[in-house]
Motif scaffolding. Structure first.
Motif, PDB file in Angstrom:
ATOM      1  N   HIS A   9      57.819  46.207  39.197  1.00  0.00           N
ATOM      2  CA  HIS A   9      57.550  44.794  38.938  1.00  0.00           C
ATOM      3  C   HIS A   9      56.072  44.514  38.666  1.00  0.00           C
ATOM      4  CE1 HIS A   9      56.988  45.552  43.248  1.00  0.00           C
ATOM      5  NE2 HIS A   9      56.002  44.662  43.154  1.00  0.00           N
ATOM      6  N   ASP A  10      55.235  45.550  38.586  1.00  0.00           N
ATOM      7  CA  ASP A  10      53.782  45.352  38.472  1.00  0.00           C
ATOM      8  C   ASP A  10      53.196  46.383  37.521  1.00  0.00           C
ATOM      9  OD1 ASP A  10      51.098  44.813  38.836  1.00  0.00           O
ATOM     10  OD2 ASP A  10      51.228  44.645  41.008  1.00  0.00           O
ATOM     11  N   ASP A  11      52.502  45.911  36.488  1.00  0.00           N
ATOM     12  CA  ASP A  11      51.886  46.825  35.521  1.00  0.00           C
ATOM     13  C   ASP A  11      50.676  47.548  36.083  1.00  0.00           C
ATOM     14  OD1 ASP A  11      53.744  46.201  33.583  1.00  0.00           O
ATOM     15  OD2 ASP A  11      52.523  44.604  32.695  1.00  0.00           O
ATOM     16  N   ARG A  12      50.105  47.007  37.152  1.00  0.00           N
ATOM     17  CA  ARG A  12      48.913  47.634  37.730  1.00  0.00           C
ATOM     18  C   ARG A  12      49.319  48.850  38.559  1.00  0.00           C
ATOM     19  NH1 ARG A  12      46.806  42.880  41.274  1.00  0.00           N
ATOM     20  NH2 ARG A  12      49.049  42.916  41.690  1.00  0.00           N
ATOM     21  N   PRO A  13      48.732  50.001  38.302  1.00  0.00           N
ATOM     22  CA  PRO A  13      49.058  51.173  39.114  1.00  0.00           C
ATOM     23  C   PRO A  13      48.444  51.074  40.511  1.00  0.00           C
ATOM     24  CG  PRO A  13      47.323  51.715  37.556  1.00  0.00           C
ATOM     25  CD  PRO A  13      47.774  50.313  37.232  1.00  0.00           C
ATOM     26  N   TRP A  30      42.244  47.125  39.245  1.00  0.00           N
ATOM     27  CA  TRP A  30      41.809  45.775  38.895  1.00  0.00           C
ATOM     28  C   TRP A  30      41.542  45.720  37.394  1.00  0.00           C
ATOM     29  CZ3 TRP A  30      37.882  43.628  43.050  1.00  0.00           C
ATOM     30  CH2 TRP A  30      38.527  43.593  44.289  1.00  0.00           C
ATOM     31  N   PRO A  31      42.477  45.185  36.598  1.00  0.00           N
ATOM     32  CA  PRO A  31      42.319  45.188  35.130  1.00  0.00           C
ATOM     33  C   PRO A  31      41.058  44.466  34.660  1.00  0.00           C
ATOM     34  CG  PRO A  31      44.574  44.641  35.754  1.00  0.00           C
ATOM     35  CD  PRO A  31      43.763  44.605  37.010  1.00  0.00           C
ATOM     36  N   HIS A  32      40.691  43.370  35.324  1.00  0.00           N
ATOM     37  CA  HIS A  32      39.532  42.591  34.869  1.00  0.00           C
ATOM     38  C   HIS A  32      38.219  43.340  35.080  1.00  0.00           C
ATOM     39  CE1 HIS A  32      39.854  41.728  39.142  1.00  0.00           C
ATOM     40  NE2 HIS A  32      38.628  41.240  39.149  1.00  0.00           N
ATOM     41  N   LEU A  33      38.234  44.365  35.967  1.00  0.00           N
ATOM     42  CA  LEU A  33      37.040  45.177  36.184  1.00  0.00           C
ATOM     43  C   LEU A  33      37.156  46.559  35.555  1.00  0.00           C
ATOM     44  CD1 LEU A  33      36.229  44.377  39.939  1.00  0.00           C
ATOM     45  CD2 LEU A  33      35.176  43.384  37.896  1.00  0.00           C
ATOM     46  N   TRP A  36      39.429  50.901  39.982  1.00  0.00           N
ATOM     47  CA  TRP A  36      40.138  50.703  41.234  1.00  0.00           C
ATOM     48  C   TRP A  36      39.406  49.672  42.084  1.00  0.00           C
ATOM     49  CZ3 TRP A  36      44.819  52.388  41.106  1.00  0.00           C
ATOM     50  CH2 TRP A  36      45.138  53.548  40.398  1.00  0.00           C
ATOM     51  N   GLY A  37      40.144  48.939  42.877  1.00  0.00           N
ATOM     52  CA  GLY A  37      39.542  47.887  43.679  1.00  0.00           C
ATOM     53  C   GLY A  37      38.512  48.394  44.668  1.00  0.00           C
ATOM     54  N   LEU A  38      38.694  49.627  45.164  1.00  0.00           N
ATOM     55  CA  LEU A  38      37.784  50.185  46.161  1.00  0.00           C
ATOM     56  C   LEU A  38      36.876  51.265  45.567  1.00  0.00           C
ATOM     57  CD1 LEU A  38      40.265  50.489  49.168  1.00  0.00           C
ATOM     58  CD2 LEU A  38      38.788  48.568  48.542  1.00  0.00           C
ATOM     59  N   ALA A  39      36.676  51.223  44.251  1.00  0.00           N
ATOM     60  CA  ALA A  39      35.885  52.271  43.596  1.00  0.00           C
ATOM     61  C   ALA A  39      34.410  52.222  43.966  1.00  0.00           C
ATOM     62  CB  ALA A  39      36.042  52.169  42.077  1.00  0.00           C
ATOM     63  N   ASP A  40      33.871  51.030  44.182  1.00  0.00           N
ATOM     64  CA  ASP A  40      32.447  50.889  44.502  1.00  0.00           C
ATOM     65  C   ASP A  40      32.266  51.110  46.008  1.00  0.00           C
ATOM     66  OD1 ASP A  40      29.819  50.121  44.976  1.00  0.00           O
ATOM     67  OD2 ASP A  40      29.895  48.410  43.603  1.00  0.00           O
ATOM     68  N   LEU A  41      32.013  52.346  46.403  1.00  0.00           N
ATOM     69  CA  LEU A  41      31.940  52.675  47.822  1.00  0.00           C
ATOM     70  C   LEU A  41      30.770  51.985  48.516  1.00  0.00           C
ATOM     71  CD1 LEU A  41      32.835  56.485  47.841  1.00  0.00           C
ATOM     72  CD2 LEU A  41      34.333  54.478  47.846  1.00  0.00           C
ATOM     73  N   GLY A  42      29.683  51.795  47.810  1.00  0.00           N
ATOM     74  CA  GLY A  42      28.536  51.103  48.396  1.00  0.00           C
ATOM     75  C   GLY A  42      28.891  49.682  48.769  1.00  0.00           C
ATOM     76  N   GLU A  43      29.645  49.002  47.913  1.00  0.00           N
ATOM     77  CA  GLU A  43      30.066  47.633  48.191  1.00  0.00           C
ATOM     78  C   GLU A  43      31.102  47.602  49.303  1.00  0.00           C
ATOM     79  OE1 GLU A  43      30.306  43.592  48.126  1.00  0.00           O
ATOM     80  OE2 GLU A  43      28.833  44.884  47.148  1.00  0.00           O
ATOM     81  N   VAL A  44      32.018  48.571  49.302  1.00  0.00           N
ATOM     82  CA  VAL A  44      33.053  48.630  50.337  1.00  0.00           C
ATOM     83  C   VAL A  44      32.427  48.758  51.723  1.00  0.00           C
ATOM     84  CG1 VAL A  44      34.942  50.041  51.257  1.00  0.00           C
ATOM     85  CG2 VAL A  44      34.840  49.548  48.814  1.00  0.00           C
ATOM     86  N   LYS A  45      31.357  49.519  51.825  1.00  0.00           N
ATOM     87  CA  LYS A  45      30.708  49.733  53.116  1.00  0.00           C
ATOM     88  C   LYS A  45      30.025  48.480  53.665  1.00  0.00           C
ATOM     89  CE  LYS A  45      29.826  54.658  52.364  1.00  0.00           C
ATOM     90  NZ  LYS A  45      28.789  55.701  52.164  1.00  0.00           N
ATOM     91  N   LYS A  46      29.880  47.457  52.832  1.00  0.00           N
ATOM     92  CA  LYS A  46      29.198  46.240  53.259  1.00  0.00           C
ATOM     93  C   LYS A  46      30.157  45.167  53.772  1.00  0.00           C
ATOM     94  CE  LYS A  46      25.484  46.799  49.843  1.00  0.00           C
ATOM     95  NZ  LYS A  46      24.841  46.170  48.656  1.00  0.00           N
ATOM     96  N   ARG A  47      31.466  45.372  53.593  1.00  0.00           N
ATOM     97  CA  ARG A  47      32.403  44.296  53.901  1.00  0.00           C
ATOM     98  C   ARG A  47      33.648  44.826  54.587  1.00  0.00           C
ATOM     99  NH1 ARG A  47      36.249  44.009  49.530  1.00  0.00           N
ATOM    100  NH2 ARG A  47      35.711  45.456  47.841  1.00  0.00           N
TER     101      ARG A  47
END
Length: 214
Positions: A9-13, A30-33, A36-47
């Motif tokens: 039901h979802d085109d996003r893998p 994340w198609p608009h980016l 992958w949603g968690l690809a930026d590890l530096g950003e993930v570590k901040k939140r």
């Protein structure tokens, strides 16, 4: 880990980050980016990041395999796929309104109730996320293992009980106790507190047909 699949039901893998005891934790595209949603590890570590979760049986039955995209060493170090999905599960104990005074006191209470002596959690620190009277998650609390390397079952549950106790006094209650993988919080593994079944399994149970209803 690293398997890329797609729901019908979802085109996003989706990409598997970890799996344990019949539960799969995953990231989504994340198609608009264009990543992958968690690809930026530096950003993930901040939140705070919560993984998507599903049962392995649901993925096996419904999702289509696309390809393999193994986790990098940095991703493995951050997401710690070796850690269990569930720890501290016990049906005969409840989160107390007054936490025992120590790990040893909690251990005595567990043994008296016939509770299991569960496995240790092999990580030096975690964020624990308690729940409020309406079941909503509250802010996470960072706790460290006394020996600097891992938590015993009793130590982790005791520290969780200390955090949860004020909310129990305020009316927060679920059957049994349990601690479940949520994601990462500022680069540290995060676990939420709940009952003897995870929120995922509670949701599945609530959707199951009742006897006589088909």
């Amino acid at each position: 880990m690293g398997a890329v699949l797609r729901w019908p039901h979802d085109d996003r893998p989706l990409r598997v980050i970890a799996h344990d005891r019949g539960v799969v934790m995953y990231d989504t595209w994340w198609p608009h980016l264009g990543r992958w949603g968690l690809a930026d590890l530096g950003e993930v570590k901040k939140r705070r990041v919560s993984y998507y979760v599903a049962t392995a049986s649901a993925l096996t039955e419904k999702a289509a395999y696309v390809r393999s995209e193994p986790l990098t060493k940095d991703e493995v170090a951050l997401h710690r796929p070796d850690l269990p999905f569930a720890v501290g599960q016990c049906e005969v104990l409840s989160w107390p309104a007054e936490a025992p005074e120590s790990t040893e006191a909690l251990a005595r209470r567990r043994r008296a109730a016939g509770g299991p002596e569960g496995e240790a959690l092999a990580v030096s620190e975690v964020y624990l996320l308690p729940f409020g009277p309406k079941g909503r998650e509250r802010a996470g609390v960072r706790v460290e293992a006394d020996n600097g390397t891992s938590f015993s079952w009793d130590e982790l549950v005791w520290k969780a009980a200390v955090i949860q106790a004020p909310l129990v006094r305020a009316g927060a209650s679920v059957p049994g106790i349990g601690i479940y993988r949520s994601g990462v919080y500022r680069g540290v593994p995060a676990y939420y507190l709940w009952g003897s079944q995870s929120r995922l399994h509670d949701q599945i149970a609530s959707q199951a047909p009742r006897p006589g209803t088909g």
